[in-house]
Design a protein around this motif. Structure first.
Motif, mmCIF file in Angstrom:
data_model
loop_
_atom_site.group_PDB
_atom_site.id
_atom_site.type_symbol
_atom_site.label_atom_id
_atom_site.label_comp_id
_atom_site.label_asym_id
_atom_site.label_seq_id
_atom_site.Cartn_x
_atom_site.Cartn_y
_atom_site.Cartn_z
ATOM 1 N N ASP A 43 62.297 0.897 32.400
ATOM 2 C CA ASP A 43 62.781 -0.423 32.802
ATOM 3 C C ASP A 43 64.178 -0.385 33.407
ATOM 4 O OD1 ASP A 43 60.409 -1.469 31.815
ATOM 5 O OD2 ASP A 43 61.262 -1.869 29.839
ATOM 6 N N ALA A 56 68.831 -0.766 38.808
ATOM 7 C CA ALA A 56 67.647 -1.614 38.913
ATOM 8 C C ALA A 56 67.167 -1.931 37.502
ATOM 9 C CB ALA A 56 66.549 -0.898 39.691
ATOM 10 N N ARG A 58 64.259 -3.965 35.210
ATOM 11 C CA ARG A 58 62.963 -4.633 35.234
ATOM 12 C C ARG A 58 63.004 -5.942 34.449
ATOM 13 N NH1 ARG A 58 58.089 -2.062 36.146
ATOM 14 N NH2 ARG A 58 58.845 -0.057 35.357
ATOM 15 N N ASP A 59 62.600 -7.012 35.104
ATOM 16 C CA ASP A 59 62.397 -8.294 34.429
ATOM 17 C C ASP A 59 60.933 -8.486 34.076
ATOM 18 O OD1 ASP A 59 63.390 -10.979 33.581
ATOM 19 O OD2 ASP A 59 62.039 -11.668 35.153
ATOM 20 N N SER A 98 56.463 -7.198 41.615
ATOM 21 C CA SER A 98 57.421 -6.867 40.577
ATOM 22 C C SER A 98 58.598 -7.834 40.629
ATOM 23 C CB SER A 98 57.902 -5.420 40.765
ATOM 24 O OG SER A 98 58.728 -5.003 39.707
ATOM 25 N N GLN A 100 62.703 -7.355 39.771
ATOM 26 C CA GLN A 100 63.776 -6.505 39.273
ATOM 27 C C GLN A 100 65.124 -6.904 39.846
ATOM 28 O OE1 GLN A 100 60.996 -4.355 40.501
ATOM 29 N NE2 GLN A 100 61.594 -4.370 42.645
ATOM 30 N N SER A 131 66.269 -5.205 29.184
ATOM 31 C CA SER A 131 66.542 -4.087 30.084
ATOM 32 C C SER A 131 68.043 -3.841 30.194
ATOM 33 C CB SER A 131 65.941 -4.370 31.458
ATOM 34 O OG SER A 131 64.532 -4.429 31.402
ATOM 35 N N PHE A 290 58.757 -1.381 41.271
ATOM 36 C CA PHE A 290 59.987 -0.928 40.626
ATOM 37 C C PHE A 290 60.237 0.539 40.969
ATOM 38 C CE2 PHE A 290 62.482 0.703 37.099
ATOM 39 C CZ PHE A 290 63.433 -0.295 36.914
ATOM 40 N N PRO A 291 61.465 0.915 41.310
ATOM 41 C CA PRO A 291 62.715 0.155 41.236
ATOM 42 C C PRO A 291 63.087 -0.613 42.502
ATOM 43 C CG PRO A 291 63.206 2.445 41.670
ATOM 44 C CD PRO A 291 61.712 2.360 41.514
#
Length: 316
Positions: A43, A56, A58-59, A98, A100, A131, A290-291
């Motif tokens: 993440d 970066a 991750r949400d 995604s 991010q 994250s 991601f990323p």
């Protein structure tokens, strides 16, 4: 899509933001906590722009979005969209996006670009605070949150499930036209009430922090803004929602999608991606796998393609 909550495209509805909590006073500290963390995580992805540390984060992501002509290819048939997806070894009936946000260490500032979806958009999003902590950063140490635009998957994470500010010591910055539009959105009234004491606006194209320049990218929303991170000769352009899908948006930039506010967004996308390919720009795409870091290249037939940097993953 025309609403400010893009999850509606997947049949997910905004559950509503809880009533606003009182704002916390700004912290008196001048040096934010270290962003160094020893543990690797799927993440968190660390990289550099010149000498600047960027991460970066991750949400989450939106999975199982249907391939229909109301989302990625307005006016195109699902078969046309499916052909593009399957030609790139992706499923043809659904797609994923995604989410991010990006963290930038700008001198003594910890700058977060966009705030993710938060608790308002279902179980596959809202991982950003976790994250951050994996990256060794407490949300209270964030000094600036730069908002690209007022859609729910970019501003929903400004408050937590109780309505309290997620980043209580941060100044929330966005373009003046975007703040005006956000204030006029009745669906966002609770969020607006919560963040108003923390908001500072800027004019399109402003230098918003020492290392970050606001870049107007017209069409998606009234004040849609990308951000260029600069360090020496190195640049990274955060493209916000100029492009949503790493295959369809890049290879078919002239296809309309339901996320954009008007047709100007399509022209902006064509121009931005073409320039990215011609100038070998390093991009950060908040909705690509991601990323989300990479470049756009041009095939011999002229087709644009996304060339990711690092190990791109779509998991949420």
């Amino acid at each position: 899509m025309t609403t400010h909550f893009k999850l509606a495209a997947a049949g997910l509805l905004l559950t509503g933001l809880i009533a606003a909590a009182a704002c916390s006073p700004p912290a008196g500290t001048t040096e934010p906590a270290s962003a160094e963390a020893p543990a690797a995580s799927p993440d968190v992805y660390r990289f550099k722009v010149g000498t600047i540390e960027t991460i970066a984060l991750r949400d989450g992501g939106l999975s199982g979005l249907p391939n229909d002509n109301a989302i990625l290819g307005v006016g195109r048939t699902p078969a046309e969209v499916s052909a593009v997806l399957t030609a790139n070894s992706l499923p043809g009936d659904t797609f994923e996006l995604s989410i991010q946000p990006l963290l930038v260490r700008d001198g003594v500032r910890l700058v977060l670009i966009d705030a993710g979806a938060g608790a308002a958009m279902g179980p596959t999003a809202g991982k950003l605070p976790a994250s951050l902590r994996v990256a060794g950063v407490e949300p209270s140490t964030i000094t600036d949150v730069l908002i690209s635009h007022g859609h729910g998957d970019h501003v929903g994470g400004l408050v937590d499930a109780t309505g309290a500010l997620t980043y209580p010591n941060a100044t929330i910055r966005m373009s003046a036209p975007e703040w005006t539009a956000l204030q006029a959105d009745d669906q966002m009234a609770t969020l607006v009430a919560a963040i108003t004491p923390k908001v500072e606006t800027f004019e399109p194209g402003a230098q918003v922090t020492p290392a970050v320049l606001a870049v107007p990218i017209r069409g998606h929303t009234p004040g849609h803004t990308g951000y260029e991170v600069r360090s020496g000769e190195d640049r990274l352009l955060y493209i916000a929602d100029s492009a949503h899908h790493h295959v369809v948006s890049v290879q078919k930039p002239d296809w309309a999608n339901s996320f954009d506010g008007n047709a100007t967004a399509m022209q902006s996308r064509i121009a931005l991606l073409g320039r990215a390919a011609d100038e070998n720009l390093r991009l950060y795409a908040v909705h690509f796998p991601f990323p989300g870091i990479g470049r756009v290249t041009r095939r011999e037939d002229g087709t644009l393609v996304w060339a990711p940097e690092g190990a791109a993953t779509t998991g949420s």
